[in-house]
Design a protein around this motif. Structure first.
Motif, PDB file in Angstrom:
ATOM      1  N   THR A   1      -7.308   3.228  -3.797  1.00 35.41           N
ATOM      2  CA  THR A   1      -8.139   2.750  -2.713  1.00 35.41           C
ATOM      3  C   THR A   1      -8.471   3.900  -1.782  1.00 35.41           C
TER       4      THR A   1
ATOM      5  N   ILE B   1      -3.256   0.441  -3.548  1.00 35.59           N
ATOM      6  CA  ILE B   1      -3.003  -0.870  -2.960  1.00 35.59           C
ATOM      7  C   ILE B   1      -2.546  -1.828  -4.054  1.00 35.59           C
ATOM      8  N   TRP B   2      -1.684  -2.756  -3.692  1.00 33.71           N
ATOM      9  CA  TRP B   2      -1.181  -3.752  -4.626  1.00 33.71           C
ATOM     10  C   TRP B   2      -2.295  -4.744  -4.947  1.00 33.71           C
TER      11      TRP B   2
ATOM     12  N   LEU C   1       0.876  -1.168   0.000  1.00 35.32           N
ATOM     13  CA  LEU C   1       0.000   0.000   0.000  1.00 35.32           C
ATOM     14  C   LEU C   1       0.912   1.216   0.000  1.00 35.32           C
TER      15      LEU C   1
ATOM     16  N   SER D   1      -0.914  -1.623  -9.179  1.00 28.21           N
ATOM     17  CA  SER D   1      -1.533  -0.955  -8.044  1.00 28.21           C
ATOM     18  C   SER D   1      -2.861  -0.360  -8.486  1.00 28.21           C
TER      19      SER D   1
ATOM     20  N   TRP E   1      -4.273   7.076  -1.955  1.00 27.64           N
ATOM     21  CA  TRP E   1      -3.442   5.902  -1.716  1.00 27.64           C
ATOM     22  C   TRP E   1      -3.748   4.821  -2.752  1.00 27.64           C
TER      23      TRP E   1
END
Length: 104
Positions: free
Chosen positions: A96, A85-86, A65, A93, A83
């Motif tokens: 999120t 997230i993977w 993240l 990515s 942000w």
């Protein structure tokens, strides 16, 4: 989810630094700290990692993240939006929404 805090010595000084910023560890009762937030110089962002978990996309920071690019000194000053997230399904990515709450 969880509570993350900075380790401090008996004088109140931060014990661990990365990217000239404090490292925040997940707080729990058994002394094991699986998750941590730290600053990644290469990404110029705050990142979340879990020891032992890796992804094929990220750089040496091995993030799961990450925040948008920022110069924020503390996690509390980092952006709360933007942000990513993977996502292991598509090896990339994805944006999120996170909920951060700061407590003093």
């Amino acid at each position: 989810s969880g509570i993350y805090e900075v380790s401090r010595d008996s004088r109140g000084t931060f014990e661990e630094w990365k990217g000239n910023r404090p490292v925040y560890y997940q707080r729990n009762n058994d002394g094991f700290h699986p998750g941590k937030f730290s600053y990644c110089e290469n990404e110029k962002a705050w990142v979340f990692t879990i020891d032992g978990l890796t992804n094929e996309f990220s750089d040496e920071c091995n993030w799961l993240l990450h925040s948008p690019k920022t110069k924020a000194f503390s996690l509390g000053d980092a952006p709360t939006t933007g942000w990513s997230i993977w996502n292991e399904n598509n090896n990339a990515s994805v944006p999120t929404d996170l909920l951060f709450q700061s407590f003093c």
